[in-house]
Design a protein around this motif. Structure first.
Motif, mmCIF file in Angstrom:
data_model
loop_
_atom_site.group_PDB
_atom_site.id
_atom_site.type_symbol
_atom_site.label_atom_id
_atom_site.label_comp_id
_atom_site.label_asym_id
_atom_site.label_seq_id
_atom_site.Cartn_x
_atom_site.Cartn_y
_atom_site.Cartn_z
ATOM 1 N N SER A 28 0.829 -1.211 0.000
ATOM 2 C CA SER A 28 0.000 0.000 0.000
ATOM 3 C C SER A 28 0.856 1.251 0.000
ATOM 4 O O SER A 28 0.481 2.270 -0.565
ATOM 5 C CB SER A 28 -0.935 -0.002 1.205
ATOM 6 O OG SER A 28 -0.177 -0.048 2.393
ATOM 7 N N MET A 29 2.030 1.179 0.638
ATOM 8 C CA MET A 29 2.911 2.350 0.656
ATOM 9 C C MET A 29 3.698 2.483 -0.641
ATOM 10 O O MET A 29 4.019 3.575 -1.083
ATOM 11 C CB MET A 29 3.883 2.258 1.836
ATOM 12 C CG MET A 29 3.212 2.513 3.174
ATOM 13 S SD MET A 29 4.324 2.195 4.528
ATOM 14 C CE MET A 29 5.363 3.642 4.433
ATOM 15 N N ASN A 30 4.006 1.359 -1.254
ATOM 16 C CA ASN A 30 4.835 1.382 -2.467
ATOM 17 C C ASN A 30 4.040 1.617 -3.743
ATOM 18 O O ASN A 30 4.586 2.093 -4.724
ATOM 19 C CB ASN A 30 5.577 0.045 -2.632
ATOM 20 C CG ASN A 30 6.720 -0.062 -1.657
ATOM 21 O OD1 ASN A 30 6.992 0.868 -0.924
ATOM 22 N ND2 ASN A 30 7.369 -1.201 -1.646
ATOM 23 N N TYR A 31 2.748 1.256 -3.733
ATOM 24 C CA TYR A 31 1.987 1.190 -4.984
ATOM 25 C C TYR A 31 1.926 2.530 -5.708
ATOM 26 O O TYR A 31 2.299 2.625 -6.882
ATOM 27 C CB TYR A 31 0.575 0.663 -4.704
ATOM 28 C CG TYR A 31 -0.255 0.528 -5.946
ATOM 29 C CD1 TYR A 31 -0.013 -0.500 -6.846
ATOM 30 C CD2 TYR A 31 -1.263 1.450 -6.245
ATOM 31 C CE1 TYR A 31 -0.755 -0.607 -8.006
ATOM 32 C CE2 TYR A 31 -2.008 1.344 -7.397
ATOM 33 C CZ TYR A 31 -1.751 0.310 -8.275
ATOM 34 O OH TYR A 31 -2.467 0.205 -9.421
ATOM 35 N N VAL A 32 1.490 3.581 -4.996
ATOM 36 C CA VAL A 32 1.320 4.897 -5.641
ATOM 37 C C VAL A 32 2.654 5.463 -6.146
ATOM 38 O O VAL A 32 2.757 5.858 -7.310
ATOM 39 C CB VAL A 32 0.600 5.888 -4.696
ATOM 40 C CG1 VAL A 32 0.521 7.273 -5.300
ATOM 41 C CG2 VAL A 32 -0.802 5.378 -4.387
ATOM 42 N N PRO A 33 3.712 5.503 -5.300
ATOM 43 C CA PRO A 33 4.989 6.018 -5.815
ATOM 44 C C PRO A 33 5.532 5.223 -6.988
ATOM 45 O O PRO A 33 6.075 5.806 -7.930
ATOM 46 C CB PRO A 33 5.939 5.872 -4.613
ATOM 47 C CG PRO A 33 5.086 5.756 -3.422
ATOM 48 C CD PRO A 33 3.789 5.204 -3.857
ATOM 49 N N LEU A 34 5.337 3.907 -6.971
ATOM 50 C CA LEU A 34 5.853 3.091 -8.073
ATOM 51 C C LEU A 34 5.101 3.367 -9.370
ATOM 52 O O LEU A 34 5.716 3.503 -10.433
ATOM 53 C CB LEU A 34 5.749 1.594 -7.722
ATOM 54 C CG LEU A 34 6.834 1.053 -6.789
ATOM 55 C CD1 LEU A 34 6.537 -0.383 -6.405
ATOM 56 C CD2 LEU A 34 8.206 1.123 -7.438
ATOM 57 N N VAL A 35 3.778 3.477 -9.284
ATOM 58 C CA VAL A 35 2.986 3.769 -10.492
ATOM 59 C C VAL A 35 3.340 5.146 -11.030
ATOM 60 O O VAL A 35 3.531 5.329 -12.239
ATOM 61 C CB VAL A 35 1.473 3.671 -10.174
ATOM 62 C CG1 VAL A 35 0.640 4.250 -11.301
ATOM 63 C CG2 VAL A 35 1.082 2.222 -9.944
ATOM 64 N N LEU A 36 3.462 6.135 -10.122
ATOM 65 C CA LEU A 36 3.817 7.494 -10.540
ATOM 66 C C LEU A 36 5.179 7.520 -11.217
ATOM 67 O O LEU A 36 5.347 8.121 -12.280
ATOM 68 C CB LEU A 36 3.842 8.421 -9.317
ATOM 69 C CG LEU A 36 2.514 9.080 -8.936
ATOM 70 C CD1 LEU A 36 2.688 9.831 -7.636
ATOM 71 C CD2 LEU A 36 2.054 10.030 -10.027
ATOM 72 N N SER A 37 6.138 6.865 -10.583
ATOM 73 C CA SER A 37 7.503 6.889 -11.140
ATOM 74 C C SER A 37 7.543 6.172 -12.481
ATOM 75 O O SER A 37 8.262 6.590 -13.389
ATOM 76 C CB SER A 37 8.492 6.254 -10.163
ATOM 77 O OG SER A 37 8.131 4.926 -9.901
ATOM 78 N N PHE A 38 6.721 5.101 -12.635
ATOM 79 C CA PHE A 38 6.665 4.391 -13.922
ATOM 80 C C PHE A 38 6.115 5.315 -15.010
ATOM 81 O O PHE A 38 6.659 5.373 -16.117
ATOM 82 C CB PHE A 38 5.796 3.143 -13.785
ATOM 83 C CG PHE A 38 5.550 2.448 -15.088
ATOM 84 C CD1 PHE A 38 6.579 1.784 -15.746
ATOM 85 C CD2 PHE A 38 4.294 2.467 -15.681
ATOM 86 C CE1 PHE A 38 6.358 1.145 -16.956
ATOM 87 C CE2 PHE A 38 4.064 1.842 -16.894
ATOM 88 C CZ PHE A 38 5.107 1.183 -17.527
#
Length: 355
Positions: A287-297
């Motif tokens: 839950s903590m990683n999902y948003v930053p990872l999608v944004l960075s992708f």
């Protein structure tokens, strides 16, 4: 596992005087739940390293819970004995994984006692020390902790969690024992299993001596006088009784005849829930990683691999390359080029004259 993870516990042991009563109660609840959760998770796990790592987490919960009861010496004592037998356990696991061509799944192992007797003896003894087998290193600290808990004023919930977690520890240890040492041999027919890694074996056998003798040794060193335990016979024997029940359950439930038709699939949602540690990774990590990872992708796709690349590095490189290719072509002194240039020059001259 035996040193880095316990650094936090060691710090809390050093600063035990600043823990107030409310914090201790909260810590006690969290640590006993951690102990229970890790023990339960290890019983559903098939990865050898994960089982041992979850077992470490369970033991950390034990240390933290006795520390939050105000018994910092016992926590330190268990930290030391746990470091010894867990280091041996990891060395044995590493030797087995290496010999099985980097296979970590315990379902591929089985009957290794025939092929790797010394490693298996070390693994077995360190496993028994982890369970709190009488007169091994783990027994002196673990049994003492359980008896101090029995003597202390704790509510029934914490008390039950303590003893159930102890049972679960023995349960996954004997499950591991069945899958790796006594069951059917499940590896490929062509293998190079051997017990000839003497660099590992020398250190493992040295550690084995510590695992057997260090419990009483450290007991003499840490406690100036024997610890006074005053319990009725039922409570005194409860830890041993729970261990025996856990051992029996762990061994019986791991038997291959039972899991041939995978019984865990009949209650898949429960086994998934317990196996993934009560959705802890989903809640904390994913839950903590999902948003930053999608944004960075998305940024990477639209900027680094998109317009940025076109106007920046790759675009410049492409223009320079094309220009230099053209200039190189012109400098090749070809007859064709001279003819074309003459024709062009004539055309331009003719146009100028017309104007």
């Amino acid at each position: 596992s035996s040193t880095l993870v316990t650094a936090g516990v060691y710090l809390l042991i050093r600063f035990n005087m600043i823990l107030n009563e409310n914090l201790c109660l909260f810590l006690l609840l969290i640590s006993t739940l951690t102990m229970f959760m890790a023990g339960l998770g290890a019983n559903f796990e098939f990865d050898l390293k994960k089982i041992i790592a979850l077992s470490t987490l369970s033991q950390l919960g034990l240390m933290m819970s006795i520390l939050s009861m105000g018994n910092y010496k016992l926590a330190f004592f268990h930290l030391l004995t746990h470091a010894l037998f867990k280091a041996l356990l990891f060395m044995c696991a590493g030797a087995i994984i290496h010999n099985l061509k980097d296979t970590q799944d315990i379902r591929f192992m089985g009957n290794l006692m025939v092929h790797m007797p010394l490693t298996c003896i070390c693994l077995n003894i360190s496993n028994l020390a982890l369970c709190g087998m009488p007169f091994l290193a783990g027994f002196y600290s673990k049994d003492l902790i359980l008896e101090v808990v029995s003597m202390d004023f704790v509510n029934i919930f914490i008390f039950l969690l303590f003893f159930i977690s102890t049972g679960l520890t023995v349960c996954y240890s004997f499950r591991l024992c069945y899958y790796s040492i006594t069951g059917d041999f499940n590896f490929y027919s062509l293998h190079s299993l051997n017990d000839e890694g003497w660099i590992m074996l020398k250190s493992m056998l040295l550690m084995l001596m510590f695992v057997i003798f260090s419990g009483s040794m450290l007991m003499w060193l840490i406690f100036p006088t024997p610890v006074m335990i005053c319990l009725p016979l039922e409570l005194k024997m409860l830890a041993l009784f729970v261990s025996f029940i856990g051992a029996w359950l762990g061994y019986e439930m791991a038997k291959f005849s039972l899991t041939w038709v995978s019984n865990s699939l009949k209650f898949y949602s429960y086994s998934y829930f317990f196996g993934i540690m009560w959705f802890m990774p989903n809640i904390s990590t994913f839950s903590m990683n999902y948003v930053p990872l999608v944004l960075s992708f998305n940024f990477y796709k639209s900027f680094d691999q998109g317009w940025n690349e076109y106007f920046g590095g790759q675009g410049m490189y492409k223009n320079l390359k094309n220009s230099s290719l053209l200039i190189q072509f012109l400098q090749n002194n070809n007859m064709k080029i001279y003819l074309i240039l003459i024709i062009l020059w004539v055309i331009i001259l003719f146009l100028i004259l017309l104007v």
